[in-house]
Design an enzyme around this catalytic site. Sequence first.
Site, short mmCIF file in Angstrom:
data_model
loop_
_atom_site.label_atom_id
_atom_site.label_comp_id
_atom_site.label_asym_id
_atom_site.label_seq_id
_atom_site.Cartn_x
_atom_site.Cartn_y
_atom_site.Cartn_z
CG ASN A 40 -1.23 16.56 -22.55
OD1 ASN A 40 -0.31 15.79 -22.30
ND2 ASN A 40 -2.33 16.18 -23.17
CE LYS A 81 5.69 17.27 -14.31
NZ LYS A 81 5.81 16.04 -15.03
NE ARG A 122 -4.10 -1.89 2.04
CZ ARG A 122 -4.12 -2.89 2.92
NH1 ARG A 122 -3.25 -2.91 3.91
NH2 ARG A 122 -5.01 -3.83 2.83
CE LYS A 163 -0.08 13.53 -15.16
NZ LYS A 163 -0.33 13.94 -16.55
CD GLU A 166 -3.31 15.66 -16.27
OE1 GLU A 166 -2.53 16.15 -17.09
OE2 GLU A 166 -3.51 14.44 -16.18
CG HIS A 188 7.19 11.07 -25.27
ND1 HIS A 188 5.83 10.97 -25.46
CD2 HIS A 188 7.37 12.09 -24.39
CE1 HIS A 188 5.21 11.87 -24.73
NE2 HIS A 188 6.13 12.57 -24.07
CG HIS A 205 2.69 15.92 -24.47
ND1 HIS A 205 3.39 17.11 -24.59
CD2 HIS A 205 3.51 15.09 -23.76
CE1 HIS A 205 4.55 16.99 -23.97
NE2 HIS A 205 4.66 15.78 -23.47
CG HIS A 263 0.15 11.16 -26.10
ND1 HIS A 263 -0.51 11.85 -25.11
CD2 HIS A 263 1.40 10.96 -25.63
CE1 HIS A 263 0.31 12.05 -24.08
NE2 HIS A 263 1.48 11.52 -24.38
NE ARG A 265 0.82 16.83 -13.46
CZ ARG A 265 1.40 16.04 -12.57
NH1 ARG A 265 0.95 15.99 -11.34
NH2 ARG A 265 2.45 15.29 -12.90
CD GLU A 322 8.23 16.41 -22.97
OE1 GLU A 322 7.50 17.34 -22.56
OE2 GLU A 322 7.78 15.36 -23.49
#
Length: 356
Positions: A245, A227, A121, A143, A237, A265, A248, A252, A241, A185
Amino acid sequence: MQRLSIDLGERSYEILIGSGLRKRAGEFLKAVFNPSRVVIITHPSINSLYGKEVVANFKDQGWTTDVIEVPEGESSKNLGQAEKLYDRLLELNCDRKSVLVALGGGVIGDLVGFVAATYQRGIPFIQMPTTLLSQVDSSVGGKTAVNHPKGKNMIGAFYQPRLVLADLETLRTLPSNEYRAGLAEIVKYGVISDAKLFEFLETQYKEILNLDQQCLSYIIETSCAIKAEVVEKDEWESHYRMILNFGHTLGHAIESLTNYSRFIHGEAVAIGMVRAAALSQSMGKCSEDVPRRLEALLKNLGLPVEMPELDSSAVIESLYHDKKTMDHKIKFILVKEIGSIEIVDQISEAEIIKVL
Ligand code: NAD
Ligand code: GLY
């Protein structure tokens, strides 16, 4: 050494950026946490480059330290690999006072973060990012995820590390395409929030491509600071946030429609950013200067900018599968001027097709 902090109440932590930090990892960890044992999780190639000195450093603090190797590549970011890690952690009798160390790029960081979030946990972990992308993006902000056969990063958790140690020296061994992908980035941070950073990249791109340490230190610290500020405002998010993106959404789609084999990427994000800027211009949000400057900078950094031949309807279909798409509305981050963006909640398919 630069020291930034990310203020998330009891989940706050520091991001340390500098040369040779891997050789002082034990000292930095001890300042935040005294673990019962340390488990470093890394790829074989990174282990042979940096494992020995990192292990020695933790052992110097008197901590039992083990290394677990995970095969390289995106294909390791899955539940099967996570399960293998749980097995090893149980064999090693790891408990909630053990600490996991993610030594590697975003693949290792996301996988180890996910395992740390779920083993018993939740146990502590630290990020030791060794790619430029992971130093400016994936190691910061909590993330964590593994991929599912139906989509990238579909299984995951928001789970913050206790510490981020970004050692600039490790970037010297990074393949140049991976380095340039990380630069994409950094360009993104300039576009979404910092015109000065963008101008710095425009004027200093040659030094940056030569890994000039002062330039690197400035662009990595500035990116992490941006960031950190975004994550502090919207850790889970819910809306803001999503500015991270930029580029992106289409990026993606490009990655997925080219089977994750043609572009890495950051390269797909570079193309996605140019198209997002073109969309912004075509919708009257920015002047033609913005896509022009963005494209010129990305080209100077050796990144691709041309949209590959893809079926428009397949691209649109792919956009509907983006995690940020809600209620069947395609969200886009549009640019108003360099350093300033807008989140647009609903964009028509026709507007997007126009710029593909
Ligand atoms: P990666 O982790 O696959 O690393 C790229 C390659 O470089 C690998 O082969 C790796 O072994 C090698 N490498 C790493 N460091 C090295 C070094 N110092 N010297 C030599 N080789 C080195 O790729 P990445 O671009 O770092 O990360 C991509 C992953 O990050 C994707 O899975 C993506 O989904 C994830 N990501 C996560 C977030 C987040 O917020 N969590 C953000 C962006 C990307
Ligand atoms: N990489 C995007 C985010 O962390 O939100």
